[in-house]
Scaffold this motif. Structure first.
Motif, mmCIF file in Angstrom:
data_model
loop_
_atom_site.group_PDB
_atom_site.id
_atom_site.type_symbol
_atom_site.label_atom_id
_atom_site.label_comp_id
_atom_site.label_asym_id
_atom_site.label_seq_id
_atom_site.Cartn_x
_atom_site.Cartn_y
_atom_site.Cartn_z
ATOM 1 N N UNK A 1 0.835 -1.201 0.000
ATOM 2 C CA UNK A 1 0.000 0.000 0.000
ATOM 3 C C UNK A 1 0.877 1.261 0.000
ATOM 4 N N UNK A 2 0.406 2.349 -0.621
ATOM 5 C CA UNK A 2 1.118 3.624 -0.486
ATOM 6 C C UNK A 2 1.194 4.033 0.989
ATOM 7 N N UNK A 3 2.222 4.804 1.333
ATOM 8 C CA UNK A 3 2.410 5.166 2.742
ATOM 9 C C UNK A 3 1.220 5.947 3.298
ATOM 10 N N UNK B 1 -3.459 5.859 6.950
ATOM 11 C CA UNK B 1 -4.904 5.974 7.170
ATOM 12 C C UNK B 1 -5.481 4.679 7.729
ATOM 13 N N UNK B 2 -5.001 3.537 7.232
ATOM 14 C CA UNK B 2 -5.479 2.240 7.729
ATOM 15 C C UNK B 2 -5.139 2.075 9.207
ATOM 16 N N UNK B 3 -3.882 2.349 9.567
ATOM 17 C CA UNK B 3 -3.482 2.229 10.969
ATOM 18 C C UNK B 3 -4.278 3.209 11.834
ATOM 19 N N UNK B 4 -4.538 4.402 11.291
ATOM 20 C CA UNK B 4 -5.312 5.400 12.030
ATOM 21 C C UNK B 4 -6.728 4.947 12.325
ATOM 22 N N UNK C 1 -0.662 10.055 18.239
ATOM 23 C CA UNK C 1 -0.778 8.686 17.750
ATOM 24 C C UNK C 1 -0.302 8.506 16.312
ATOM 25 N N UNK C 2 0.497 9.453 15.820
ATOM 26 C CA UNK C 2 1.211 9.247 14.560
ATOM 27 C C UNK C 2 2.531 8.512 14.800
ATOM 28 N N UNK C 3 2.796 8.156 16.051
ATOM 29 C CA UNK C 3 4.043 7.459 16.388
ATOM 30 C C UNK C 3 4.225 6.157 15.605
ATOM 31 N N UNK D 1 -4.647 9.817 10.951
ATOM 32 C CA UNK D 1 -4.291 8.902 9.873
ATOM 33 C C UNK D 1 -4.470 9.505 8.499
ATOM 34 N N UNK D 2 -5.418 10.420 8.368
ATOM 35 C CA UNK D 2 -5.652 11.068 7.069
ATOM 36 C C UNK D 2 -4.645 12.188 6.790
#
Length: 503
Positions: A57-59, A64-67, A308-310, A449-450
């Protein structure tokens, strides 16, 4: 105080606490091991190419998925608590949740081609965590007599240590196992962690002394029929909508994450409208406190959006732009996720003493403002570090410094948020408001995530600086209105109107 019934032996204590606390401590520690172990490598797996065993997947999409994955974990805490309270009881809900979580990790650990088992696994983990996380904490409180506040608070501090201990160990262990594209071995380690937690829970169940064995307010037959009717309508409707979307050829992972983000944003808006506009008999003071709480909720959502972007943006920076040598030992990028919980364990006692000494001189709005400012400062520092990295890899200690600044912010906002949520909750919503607090995590994670999509248009330094500016601006707004919020919350009296003579 220990009580006995008939000839039953007195309950043995561990450092003055019920033995059941050790059972719940171990269960939560291993559950957090599984959660944070997966979180530490998930972004890398999603972005790894097919040749490396990943999904390619693109980064921005992976972020976004993890978010939304993190957001859904917090979102389903609301129905998870309700299911325990009305149907299963906390004890069975925790057991069922742990089994479902383990099944999710096993699904992800199966080394098959394609993404089906990965999405299934993530869905199961979300579902299981919603059942386990809110209810295991509630069981900790039920181990103590209602009037034993001091020991209960100490018990929760010990329980909190278990959370961070699991979060500290997992990224290093799982990251090492997943090296060399052995993703499914890392996922398997998370499954083993949850299995150990379940074993601890079942074997130590006799020490729980009946905590959470029955629902607190079991559904009546009429309520059960209504629930079955709603579920029997909503689930097929949702499945049909997804099938039609897929059949249209417009369903993509990107669009699905956006749709979930919008849904997550709608939930707290609808919930606050329900509280304030519904016929719940709120007093004037309760209504005033809820209006103040909405400000704090929004501030917390902005905080978690960055914090939570960690596991995604900062993890990616660690992998691509950081020299991962620590005291002569090479670590994985995933292992940098252990820095945060380590710092929390070290600094929690310091902040606990600080808040006691400051007392009522500093209100919740001031603490939230400080937390947001430190979060913004951490990303301003990241902007500087990202600029330095354009000339070559930077030391991992720069990233550790960023996490240190963030932890100062978290310890000013997160524990205070839990406390103020309980304090400001209207009487009619006291048992639900902690779930509302977790919605701030959900909103922050989903929106955060977005934000990675901005990296398509902005350089890394500009991206970090943009988010830093948002956090600092929110911090200043809170600071400006802090006195007004303290009045709404009832912490201080409003200024008396000026008295003028009649001449």
């Amino acid at each position: 105080m220990t009580t006995t019934t008939g000839s039953a032996a007195p309950e043995r204590k561990i450092f003055g606490h019920p033995r059941g606390l050790l059972t719940l401590f171990g269960t939560e520690m291993w559950e957090r091991f599984s959660f944070y172990g997966l979180r530490a490598i998930l972004f890398f797996f999603l972005t790894a190419g097919a040749a490396s065993g990943g999904l390619g997947l693109p980064k921005a999409t992976a972020t976004a998925v993890v978010g939304v994955y993190g957001a859904l974990v917090y979102l389903v805490a609301l129905p998870g608590g309700w299911i325990a309270d009305r149907i299963l009881g906390a004890r069975r809900a925790v057991l069922a949740g742990g089994v479902i979580i383990m099944a999710g990790h096993i699904s992800m650990a199966v080394p098959v081609t394609g993404a089906a088992t990965i999405w299934l696994g993530l869905g199961l983990i979300v579902t299981g965590t919603g059942l386990l996380k809110p209810n295991i904490a509630g069981m900790v409180g039920r181990l103590y007599p209602p009037d034993d506040n001091a020991r209960r608070d100490a018990g929760f501090s010990f329980f909190y240590l278990g959370i961070n201990l699991g979060a500290f160990i997992a990224p290093y262990v799982v990251g090492e196992l997943a090296k060399g594209d052995r993703w499914h071995l890392g996922f398997g380690a998370a499954a083993v962690g949850m299995a150990l937690g379940l074993t601890q829970y079942v074997l130590g169940g006799r020490h729980l002394r009946g905590a959470g064995t029955a629902p607190g307010h079991r559904l009546t037959p009429a309520e059960r029929r209504r629930l079955l009717l709603v579920a029997g309508t909503a689930v097929p409707a949702a499945a049909l909508a997804m099938a039609l979307w897929a059949a249209s050829g417009t369903l993509t992972v990107d669009r699905f994450t956006v749709a979930l983000t919008v849904l997550i944003l709608i939930v707290p808006v609808a919930y606050f409208a329900y509280i304030l506009l519904g016929a719940h008999g709120l007093t004037t003071g309760e209504r005033s406190r809820m209006k103040a709480y909405i400000w704090l909720f929004a501030a917390a959502a902005i905080f978690w959006m960055i914090y939570d972007l960690a596991p995604t943006v900062l993890n990616d920076f660690a992998a691509t732009s950081t020299d991962l040598t620590v005291f002569g030992h090479r670590i994985t990028a995933a292992a940098t996720q252990s820095i945060n919980p380590l710092l929390i364990m070290l600094l929690v006692p310091v902040f606990a003493v600080l808040w006691v000494r400051l007392g009522d001189r500093v209100g919740a709005a001031h603490k939230f403002s400080f937390g947001l400012f430190m979060n913004g400062a951490s990303f301003a520092l990241m902007a500087l570090v990202a600029s330095m990295a354009q000339a070559g890899k930077v030391s991992v200690w720069w990233l550790a410094l960023v996490y240190l600044v963030q932890v100062f912010g978290e310890l000013a906002l997160s524990p205070v948020g839990l406390s103020v949520t309980v304090e400001l909750a209207p009487r009619a919503f006291q048992s639900q408001m902690l779930g509302v607090w977790y919605l701030s995590f959900a909103v922050g994670d989903a929106v955060g995530g977005q934000t990675a999509r901005l990296l398509t248009y902005l350089s890394r330094p500009a991206y970090f600086l943009t988010l830093a500016a948002i956090a600092v601006a929110a911090s200043l707004v809170l600071l400006v209105f802090a006195r007004r919020l303290r009045v709404l919350m009832g912490e201080i009296r409003p200024p008396a109107p000026a008295v003028t003579g009649s001449g």
